[in-house]
Design a protein around this motif. Sequence first.
Motif, PDB file in Angstrom:
ATOM      1  N   SER B  91     -15.427 -11.160 -47.039  1.00  0.00           N
ATOM      2  CA  SER B  91     -16.107 -11.115 -48.313  1.00  0.00           C
ATOM      3  C   SER B  91     -16.827 -12.453 -48.483  1.00  0.00           C
ATOM      4  O   SER B  91     -16.252 -13.499 -48.204  1.00  0.00           O
ATOM      5  CB  SER B  91     -15.029 -10.857 -49.367  1.00  0.00           C
ATOM      6  OG  SER B  91     -15.497 -11.130 -50.623  1.00  0.00           O
ATOM      7  N   ASP B 100     -19.206  -7.680 -49.649  1.00  0.00           N
ATOM      8  CA  ASP B 100     -18.553  -7.463 -48.359  1.00  0.00           C
ATOM      9  C   ASP B 100     -19.565  -7.575 -47.229  1.00  0.00           C
ATOM     10  O   ASP B 100     -20.680  -7.059 -47.331  1.00  0.00           O
ATOM     11  CB  ASP B 100     -17.891  -6.084 -48.324  1.00  0.00           C
ATOM     12  CG  ASP B 100     -16.691  -6.032 -49.254  1.00  0.00           C
ATOM     13  OD1 ASP B 100     -16.105  -7.103 -49.493  1.00  0.00           O
ATOM     14  OD2 ASP B 100     -16.353  -4.941 -49.744  1.00  0.00           O
ATOM     15  N   HIS B 137     -23.068  -3.413 -49.339  1.00  0.00           N
ATOM     16  CA  HIS B 137     -22.512  -4.399 -48.411  1.00  0.00           C
ATOM     17  C   HIS B 137     -23.589  -4.825 -47.425  1.00  0.00           C
ATOM     18  O   HIS B 137     -24.666  -4.231 -47.361  1.00  0.00           O
ATOM     19  CB  HIS B 137     -21.282  -3.835 -47.702  1.00  0.00           C
ATOM     20  CG  HIS B 137     -21.584  -2.747 -46.732  1.00  0.00           C
ATOM     21  ND1 HIS B 137     -21.834  -1.455 -47.126  1.00  0.00           N
ATOM     22  CD2 HIS B 137     -21.690  -2.761 -45.384  1.00  0.00           C
ATOM     23  CE1 HIS B 137     -22.080  -0.716 -46.054  1.00  0.00           C
ATOM     24  NE2 HIS B 137     -22.011  -1.484 -44.988  1.00  0.00           N
TER      25      HIS B 137
END
Lengths: 106, 305
Positions: B91, B100, B137
Motif C-alpha cells: 500500500s 494499493d 489500484h
Amino acid sequence: MDTSSPAVFVNAEILKMYLGRRVRTVVQVLRNEGAIMIGQSTDGQQLTIKGSQVFPPSRFVEVIGIADGNQSICAEICTDFGETFDMQAYNGLCQLANGKFKNLFL
Amino acid sequence: MYGNTYDGGSASLFSGGGFMLSQATQTTDSGFSKSRGTQNVLSLTVKQISEAYHSNDDKSNFAVDGVEASNVRLLGLVMNKAERVTDVSFSLDDGTGRIDVNRWVNETSDTNEMDMIQNGMYVTVSGSLKGFQGKRHVVAFCVRPVTDFNHLTLHFLECIYVHLDNTRPKVNLTAGAVTSITNDVKGYQPPVSNQFSTHSGSGGSGGSETNIYMMVLDVFQEPASLAREHGLHVEEIVQRLGLPIHKIKSNSYPSSLCLTFIYLLCVRVYSFYFVLFRDAIEYHVDIGNIYSTIDDNHYKSACNG
C-alpha cells in the motif's frame, strides 16, 4: 483506496492551523533534549518534535505526526532525509499545497 | 488477452493482467496497448486519483483534469508489503491518501527490484491505473527507492504543474510554443486532447487569450526587457500591447468631440486589456516563465538574457 487521514504539508506558520490534525514537515535538527527533538522549520522557526528517535544535529528529518501545539508535533513516522535538502523549495510547496492547489492534497 | 483475464480474474485476483501487455509477444488488438504508446505518465497525488473520473467500461479509463490518466507516477511510503510467488503488493501512502500497488514479478530483475523495497521506505512508483469492482489500484511497472529526498518536493510540485497545465484553457499551438520556450521544464508534452474545445467554448475567446499569453511573454523576452534588473511594470506591458492611446491622441481628428469619444473608448478597451494582461501575467508566473521582482507590479522573464 483511503484518503481519510491525509498528512498536510506544513511549515511552522501553517502548523498552527492544523492543531490536532495529521501533518508532515521537514526540520533540520538543532538539538536533542532527552526524548524531545528541537528542529528548525522550513520557514526558520523552532519546532518541538515529541516521540521521535534520535537524529544527530544538522540532519534533515521528515516528521509525520499529529500537530499537538502551536510549535509542536507528536511524531508517528520520522524519516532521515540526509545531510542536504532544499528547505526553501519545500517551504514553497507547503504554501502551494495549502493555498491555490489545496484540492490536490486535501 | 487483457480483457479476458481481467473479467475472469475474480478468483485469481488480476492474475496475468498488468504489464504482460508491455511484452513484445502481445498484439495490438486491445486498443489499450495502442493508446499506451502515445500516453504520457502523469504525476498525480492519491487524492487526485480518488477523485478521477472513471468511465465504467471494462477497460481502464480514468480521467484527471479532463486528460486520460492510464499511466501514472506516484511517490510515497511503502506500507504492508506482501510477497507472493508471482507478485508483490503493498500500500502506498503519499500523505494525501493510500492506494494499493501491485507489481508482477516475472524475471529475476523484477524480484531483485522488489526485494530492495521495504516497509517505511519512500519509493517512486510508475504504473498503470486500474479500476476493479469500484476499487482503484496501480499495477506498477517500476518501483524505485527514493535516494534524494528533494524528489519528494519535486514530485508534488510536478503534480501541481501537471494539474495547472491540463486545466488551463489553451489551444494546441501554444502548448508546443510555450514548452519550447520553457525548455528547462522537460518531460512534459501536455497531452493534446479535446478538453480545450470544451474549455474555451465561450465564443472562441480561447484563441485570442492564447495570443495574448504569447504576446505578453514575447515582450518579457525581448533583450531590452531581459536587461532590466527589475523587469517590466504591468503598465508597460499594457502600453506595449494594448491600444496605444498616445498614438491615437496624436493623430489629428476632425473634432474634439470625436477625440473625446475615442479617448473614452480607449480607456474602456484599455481596462479590458489590463485584466487580460494581468491574467496572462499570472499564468506565466504560475508556470514559471516569469517571476515578480521588486513588487507585484514588476515582472521579469525567468530565461537568462
